[in-house]
Scaffold this active site. Structure first.
Site, PDB file in Angstrom:
ATOM      1  N   ALA A 168      52.279  17.617  67.987  1.00 41.05           N
ATOM      2  CA  ALA A 168      52.885  16.411  68.803  1.00 41.05           C
ATOM      3  C   ALA A 168      52.977  16.137  66.926  1.00 41.05           C
ATOM      4  O   ALA A 168      52.789  16.285  65.981  1.00 41.05           O
ATOM      5  CB  ALA A 168      51.730  15.210  69.080  1.00 41.05           C
ATOM      6  N   PHE A 169      53.474  14.185  66.805  1.00 36.88           N
ATOM      7  CA  PHE A 169      54.742  13.742  66.018  1.00 36.88           C
ATOM      8  C   PHE A 169      53.995  13.095  65.145  1.00 36.88           C
ATOM      9  O   PHE A 169      53.580  12.966  63.842  1.00 36.88           O
ATOM     10  CB  PHE A 169      55.547  12.968  66.391  1.00 36.88           C
ATOM     11  N   LYS A 170      52.198  13.966  65.623  1.00 36.25           N
ATOM     12  CA  LYS A 170      51.104  12.846  65.030  1.00 36.25           C
ATOM     13  C   LYS A 170      51.086  14.106  63.121  1.00 36.25           C
ATOM     14  O   LYS A 170      50.274  13.419  62.630  1.00 36.25           O
ATOM     15  CB  LYS A 170      50.228  12.450  64.857  1.00 36.25           C
ATOM     16  N   ASP A 171      51.177  14.994  63.640  1.00 32.22           N
ATOM     17  CA  ASP A 171      51.430  15.892  62.843  1.00 32.22           C
ATOM     18  C   ASP A 171      51.931  15.547  61.030  1.00 32.22           C
ATOM     19  O   ASP A 171      51.523  15.787  60.353  1.00 32.22           O
ATOM     20  CB  ASP A 171      51.916  17.334  62.902  1.00 32.22           C
ATOM     21  N   LEU A 210      50.037  13.244  59.473  1.00 32.99           N
ATOM     22  CA  LEU A 210      48.973  13.665  59.257  1.00 32.99           C
ATOM     23  C   LEU A 210      48.943  15.309  58.446  1.00 32.99           C
ATOM     24  O   LEU A 210      47.620  15.122  57.396  1.00 32.99           O
ATOM     25  CB  LEU A 210      47.320  14.005  60.240  1.00 32.99           C
TER      26      LEU A 210
END
Ligand code: PLP
Length: 463
Positions: A108-111, A114
Site C-alpha cells: 500500500a502507498f503508506k509504505d 513509513l
C-alpha cells in the site's frame, strides 16, 4: 528551514524536532514556515534522477538539519525494501496514467512514507540516546505499514491494536506473521472504535505516556507528508515528458487528506506543471462537499469496499485550512473550535473559488467503484484495487486534453473479495503475500479494557 504550528502556539522548531513532536504542542499541525519553489534549472537536473536520488533532493530542502550523507543513507535504506526497480512506476492504461505506489513491503502507498519514517526514527533516537514505544490502533492498512516501517529497528517497540476477527484476513496475516521481537500485535475483543478509544485513553494518561516513552506514527507526522511529495514530482516528470505536455492533473483517492495535501505542496514547489488535483472520495464525501459547495460538515461514517477512505474528520485538513486562511493562525484556531463545537464549517464564495483553483472533486459510490474495476479490466486488462478505482473513476470524469495521473494506492490482491465481485475472479497474489498462511503467528488476544492493555504495554515496553 523552520517549522510552525497551524495554530501559532509554538516557537519555530527544526525538522528533527518536528518529526519527534508529531502533533504540535498547541494541538495544531506542523508546517514549514515557507514552501520552497524550485527553479527551472533545478527542475531540469531533477528530471534525470532515479527515485531515491530525487527523494534525497526534495527531502534535503526540508530536512536541512540532517547531514546530507546521513540523509542520503536513510533514503537509500527506505527504498531498498521496494520490489520494483523504479520504486513508483508510472504506466499508461487506456486513457489514463497509473502511478503505482504499492511496491513496498505491505503493498500500500503508506509504505512510501513509513519505510522512510522508520529509519528516520531509528536515526533520531540513536542520536539522542532515547527509546520509543509506538502505540496505535488500526482497521487495516496503516497498522501493517507502520509495523513494517519499524520492525527490527533499534530502540523502538511497536504495539498495534486491531479488532479481533474484524480486519480483512490478508491484513491480519500481514501483521501477525512478522517475526521481529519489537512488534506486538494485540487482537482486541471489540470493535475498531474500542481500539481507538483505548489508545486515546492511554495517551491521555500523561504520566504513563512519559514513563513509557509512548509515541504515535499517525498520518499527521510531517515526515510522512513530506515523503509523499516526492512521487508527485516524479510522476509529473515522467508523464509530461512522455506526452510532451507541460501540465498534468492528478486524481487522488482520499481519506485523511494526507496524500492529496502532499500533492498540493508538490504543486507549490513546482510552481507550474500540476494544473489541479482531483480529490476522489467514496460515500464518505465530506471533502467533496467542501470542494464543490464549501460545506464541511460531519456525516456518519459509512463502511465501504474502500475502507481506508471511510473517514469523516480528515486529520490533515487543518494544514490546508492554514493556507486557505492566508496563513493566519488565529483564523485556523477559530475555525477548529467552531468545528469541534458544531461539527460544521461553511465557506464563502470567494473561498470556494480559491479552493476550486487547486482542486476538483467527485464522490464515487460502491456500485460505480465495482463497475469501474470491471470496465477498466475489460478495456485494459489491468486490475484496480477498490481505492484506486475510486480515483480512476473520478479522474476519468475530469479528463480533458491534459494527461490525468491516477494514484494506485493499494495492490488489488489486498482486497480480493471486492475484486472478485467486480470481475469474477481474485487477482493473483504477488510474492509478498504468498505463503503467509504457513508462517507462525504472533498475536496476543486481550479484552477491550484500558487497564489490560496498559498492563501489557508496561510489561513489554522498551525502557
Ligand atoms: C490511507 C489510504 C488512502 C487515503 O489516504 P489519505 O492520506 O488518508 O487521504 C487511500 N487508499 C489506500 C489504499 C490507503 O491505505
Amino acid at each position: 528551514m523552520r517549522y510552525i504550528s497551524t495554530r501559532g502556539g509554538i516557537k519555530p522548531i527544526s525538522f528533527k524536532e518536528t518529526v519527534l513532536m508529531g502533533l504540535a504542542e498547541d494541538g495544531g499541525l506542523i508546517l514549514p514556515e515557507k514552501t520552497p519553489r524550485v527553479s527551472g534549472e533545478t527542475l531540469a537536473l531533477w528530471r534525470k534522477l532515479s527515485y531515491p536520488e530525487l527523494a534525497f533532493e526534495v527531502l534535503r530542502l526540508f530536512a536541512d538539519d540532517i547531514p546530507t550523507e546521513d540523509l542520503k543513507k536513510l533514503v537509500e535504506k527506505a527504498y531498498s525494501s521496494f520490489s520494483h526497480p523504479e520504486i513508483c512506476p508510472v504506466i499508461k492504461k487506456g486513457n489514463i496514467w497509473i502511478l503505482e505506489l504499492f511496491h513496498g513491503p505491505t503493498l500500500a502507498f503508506k509504505d512510501i512514507a513509513l519505510q522512510f519514517l522508520g529509519h528516520l526514527f531509528e536515526y533520531l533516537l540513536l542520536e539522542r540516546g532515547q527509546k520509543l514505544n509506538i502505540l496505535g490502533a488500526t482497521s487495516g492498512d496503516t497498522g501493517s505499514a507502520a509495523i513494517y516501517g519499524v520492525k527490527g529497528r533499534k530502540n523502538i517497540n511497536i504495539f498495534i491494536l486491531f479488532p479481533k476477527g474484524r480486519v480483512s484476513p490478508v491484513q491480519e496475516l500481514q501483521m501477525t506473521t512478522v517475526a521481529d521481537e519489537n512488534v506486538f500485535c494485540l487482537a482486541i475483543e471489540g470493535t475498531f472504535d474500542d481500539c481507538q478509544y483505548i489508545v486515546k485513553k492511554i495517551f491521555s494518561d500523561l504520566d504513563f505516556k512519559k514513563k513509557y516513552f509512548l509515541g504515535a506514527v499517525n498520518s499527521i507526522n510531517w515526515a510522512r507528508v513530506l515523503a509523499q511529495v516526492v512521487y508527485y514530482i516524479w510522476a509529473y516528470f515522467k508523464v509530461s515528458e512522455a506526452e510532451g505536455k507541460e501540465k498534468v492533473r492528478f486524481s487522488v483517492p482520499t481519506g485523511n487528506f494526507g496524500d492529496i495535501f502532499a500533492g498540493y505542496l508538490a504543486k507549490q514547489i513546482l510552481g507550474q506543471g500540476i494544473e489541479r488535483l482531483v480529490l476522489a472520495t467514496n460515500e464518505n464525501d465530506i471533502l467533496t462537499r467542501f470542494v464543490n459547495e464549501g460545506d464541511y460538515s460531519l456525516g456518519r461514517v459509512t463502511s465501504t469496499i474502500s475502507p481506508s477512505m471511510d473517514i469523516q474528520v480528515a486529520s490533515n485538513f487543518e494544514r490546508y485550512l492554514y493556507y486557505l486562511y492566508n496563513q493566519e493562525p488565529s483564523r485556523v484556531r477559530e475555525a477548529m473550535e467552531q468545528f469541534a463545537q458544531t461539527g460544521s464549517l461553511s465557506f464563502s464564495q470567494e473561498k470556494i473559488a480559491r479552493v476550486q483553483k487547486d482542486f476538483l472533486s467527485a464522490s464515487i459510490n460502491q456500485k460505480e467503484t465495482l463497475a469501474t474495476i470491471a470496465s477498466f479490466y475489460k478495456e485494459t486488462g489491468y486490475i484496480l484495487d477498490p481505492h484506486t478505482a475510486v480515483g480512476v473513476a473520478a479522474g476519468l470524469k475530469f479528463k480533458d486534453e491534459r494527461p490525468m495521473i491516477a494514484l494506485a494506492t493499494a495492490h488489488p490482491a489486498k482486497f480480493p473479495e471486492a475484486v472478485k465481485k467486480a470481475i469474477g475472479r481474485e487477482p493473483e497474489r504477488p510474492e509478498a503475500l504468498r505463503g503467509l498462511e504457513d508462517k507462525p503467528r504472533r498475536v496476543k488476544v486481550l479484552p477491550a479494557e484500558v487497564e489490560k492493555v496498559k498492563e501489557f504495554v508496561a510489561k513489554n515496553a522498551l525502557l
